[in-house]
Design a protein around this motif. Structure first.
Motif, PDB file in Angstrom:
ATOM      1  N   MET A 137       0.821  -1.207   0.000  1.00 25.82           N
ATOM      2  CA  MET A 137       0.000   0.000   0.000  1.00 25.82           C
ATOM      3  C   MET A 137       0.855   1.258   0.000  1.00 25.82           C
ATOM      4  N   GLY A 138       0.789   2.039  -1.071  1.00 25.30           N
ATOM      5  CA  GLY A 138       1.561   3.268  -1.183  1.00 25.30           C
ATOM      6  C   GLY A 138       2.817   3.055  -2.003  1.00 25.30           C
ATOM      7  N   SER A 139       3.322   4.129  -2.583  1.00 24.98           N
ATOM      8  CA  SER A 139       4.458   3.992  -3.496  1.00 24.98           C
ATOM      9  C   SER A 139       5.724   3.506  -2.799  1.00 24.98           C
ATOM     10  N   GLY A 140       6.003   4.018  -1.581  1.00 21.17           N
ATOM     11  CA  GLY A 140       7.213   3.594  -0.879  1.00 21.17           C
ATOM     12  C   GLY A 140       7.187   2.128  -0.499  1.00 21.17           C
ATOM     13  N   LYS A 182       6.545  -4.061 -12.999  1.00 23.48           N
ATOM     14  CA  LYS A 182       6.740  -2.784 -13.689  1.00 23.48           C
ATOM     15  C   LYS A 182       7.642  -1.857 -12.876  1.00 23.48           C
ATOM     16  N   ILE A 183       7.464  -1.848 -11.564  1.00 19.25           N
ATOM     17  CA  ILE A 183       8.300  -1.025 -10.682  1.00 19.25           C
ATOM     18  C   ILE A 183       9.761  -1.458 -10.796  1.00 19.25           C
ATOM     19  N   TYR A 190       4.736   4.622  -8.229  1.00 15.86           N
ATOM     20  CA  TYR A 190       3.800   5.750  -8.299  1.00 15.86           C
ATOM     21  C   TYR A 190       2.458   5.271  -7.768  1.00 15.86           C
ATOM     22  N   SER A 191       1.839   6.033  -6.888  1.00 18.76           N
ATOM     23  CA  SER A 191       0.535   5.628  -6.362  1.00 18.76           C
ATOM     24  C   SER A 191      -0.354   6.847  -6.177  1.00 18.76           C
ATOM     25  N   ILE A 192      -1.655   6.619  -6.262  1.00 16.59           N
ATOM     26  CA  ILE A 192      -2.636   7.697  -6.096  1.00 16.59           C
ATOM     27  C   ILE A 192      -3.702   7.247  -5.097  1.00 16.59           C
ATOM     28  N   GLY A 193      -3.841   7.989  -4.003  1.00 18.73           N
ATOM     29  CA  GLY A 193      -4.920   7.775  -3.054  1.00 18.73           C
ATOM     30  C   GLY A 193      -4.927   6.448  -2.326  1.00 18.73           C
ATOM     31  N   GLU A 194      -3.780   5.788  -2.184  1.00 11.78           N
ATOM     32  CA  GLU A 194      -3.761   4.474  -1.543  1.00 11.78           C
ATOM     33  C   GLU A 194      -3.649   4.559  -0.027  1.00 11.78           C
ATOM     34  N   SER A 203       8.100   7.224  -5.488  1.00 13.23           N
ATOM     35  CA  SER A 203       9.223   6.722  -4.699  1.00 13.23           C
ATOM     36  C   SER A 203      10.337   6.193  -5.588  1.00 13.23           C
ATOM     37  N   TYR A 204      11.570   6.435  -5.110  1.00 13.20           N
ATOM     38  CA  TYR A 204      12.766   5.923  -5.777  1.00 13.20           C
ATOM     39  C   TYR A 204      13.574   5.097  -4.785  1.00 13.20           C
TER      40      TYR A 204
END
Length: 258
Positions: A137-140, A182-183, A190-194, A203-204
Motif C-alpha cells: 500500500m503506497g508507493s514507498g 513494472k516497478i 507511483y501511487s494515487i490515493g492508496e 518513490s525511488y
C-alpha cells in the motif's frame, strides 16, 4: 502486559562492561528472584540467542550476552546511519519541491517510516516517523516489496484478502504482481490515493554498497501538484536525491528509473 517477558528482558540489563559474564546465582541475587525462576527466564533468553551458556554443572551455570543482540544492534546502527546520511538531502529536496519527503524501510513484513520532512503546505498525511503500513500500500512500501525476493513477496501477499485504506474491494493480486514487476523494470513507484485521499506518492530506491535496495525515498503531496511540468520536476529532483543518498552509502551503479 506480560510480566514474565519484562522480567526476562530486565535480566539483560544486569550484564555490563564490568560484568560480561554472570552465574545463575549472581543473576538470581542481583534480580532478587528465586534461582528456579531465574533459570527458567534465562533458558528462554538462551533459546532465542539473547544469551548463551558458557558453563554448566550440577552447582551453577554461567551466562554471557548472545549474538542476537549484536545482530539487532547492527540493524539499529544501520538505520541510524541511514537516517543521518539521508536527512540533509531530504531537507534540501523538500525546499526545492515543497512536498512531504519520507524515508521508508522494510521491517519484518511491513514498511516503516523512519524519517520525514514536512512541506510548508497545509497537508495532513497518514504517515509519521515510526508508523508502519502494509508493503502493498503506497508507493514507498510497494517499491520495497517489488525489490524483495520472490519468496518474500509471496509471504507478504499470501495472507487473506488485501485492501487499500477506505476500500471494500479486495486488491487484485495479479494486477498487483504486474505492477511490482513494472516497478522493478522502471526503477520507481507511483501511487494515487492508496494511503490518503486525494494524494499522490512517488518513490525511488536507495541502494547500499552491495547494490541492494535498503530504503525508499518517497515524495507525497496533493494529487493536483503531481501533474505536467511539476511532475517532471518532482521526478527529476527526487531521482537525483535518491541517487545522491545511495552514493553516500557506497553505491556505484546506475539502476535509477526515469
Amino acid at each position: 502486559m506480560n510480566q514474565s517477558v519484562i522480567k526476562a528482558l530486565k535480566l539483560l540489563d544486569l550484564f555490563t562492561e564490568d560484568n560480561e559474564e554472570l552465574t545463575l546465582k549472581e543473576i538470581s541475587n542481583k534480580a532478587d528472584m528465586p534461582k528456579p525462576t531465574a533459570y527458567r527466564l534465562l533458558s528462554a533468553l538462551e533459546s532465542c540467542n539473547f544469551l548463551y551458556k558458557t558453563k554448566e554443572n550440577e552447582h551453577d551455570s554461567r551466562y554471557r550476552l548472545g549474538l542476537k543482540l549484536l545482530e539487532l544492534g547492527q540493524i539499529v546502527s544501520d538505520q541510524l546511519e541511514l537516517r543521518g546520511i539521508a536527512l540533509p538531502d531530504m531537507e534540501e529536496l523538500a525546499q526545492e519541491i515543497n512536498e512531504v519527503i519520507h524515508l521508508v524501510i522494510v521491517n519484518q513484513n511491513e514498511a516503516t517510516y523512519i524519517e520525514k520532512v514536512e512541506s510548508t503546505r497545509a497537508l495532513r498525511l497518514y504517515t509519521r516517523i515510526g508508523k508502519s503500513s502494509p508493503l502493498y500500500m503506497g508507493s514507498g512500501p510497494k517499491l520495497l516489496l517489488a525489490f524483495l525476493s520472490q519468496e518474500m513477496q509471496e509471504k507478504v501477499l499470501g495472507q487473506g484478502e488485501l485492501y487499500y485504506f477506505g476500500s471494500h474491494n479486495p486488491i487484485d493480486r495479479k494486477s498487483l504482481k504486474n505492477e511490482l514487476e513494472k516497478i522493478r523494470q522502471e526503477g520507481y513507484a507511483y501511487s494515487i490515493g492508496e494511503q490518503d485521499a486525494d494524494t499522490t506518492g512517488i518513490s525511488y530506491p536507495i541502494y547500499d554498497h552491495r547494490a541492494q535496495v535498503i530504503a525508499a525515498l518517497t515524495i507525497s503531496g496533493l494529487s493536483s501538484h503531481f501533474d505536467g511540468d511539476n511532475l517532471t520536476f518532482i521526478k527529476t529532483k527526487s531521482k537525483k536525491t535518491a541517487h545522491a543518498i545511495s552514493e553516500k552509502l557506497g553505491y556505484r551503479g546506475a539502476g535509477f528509473g526515469s
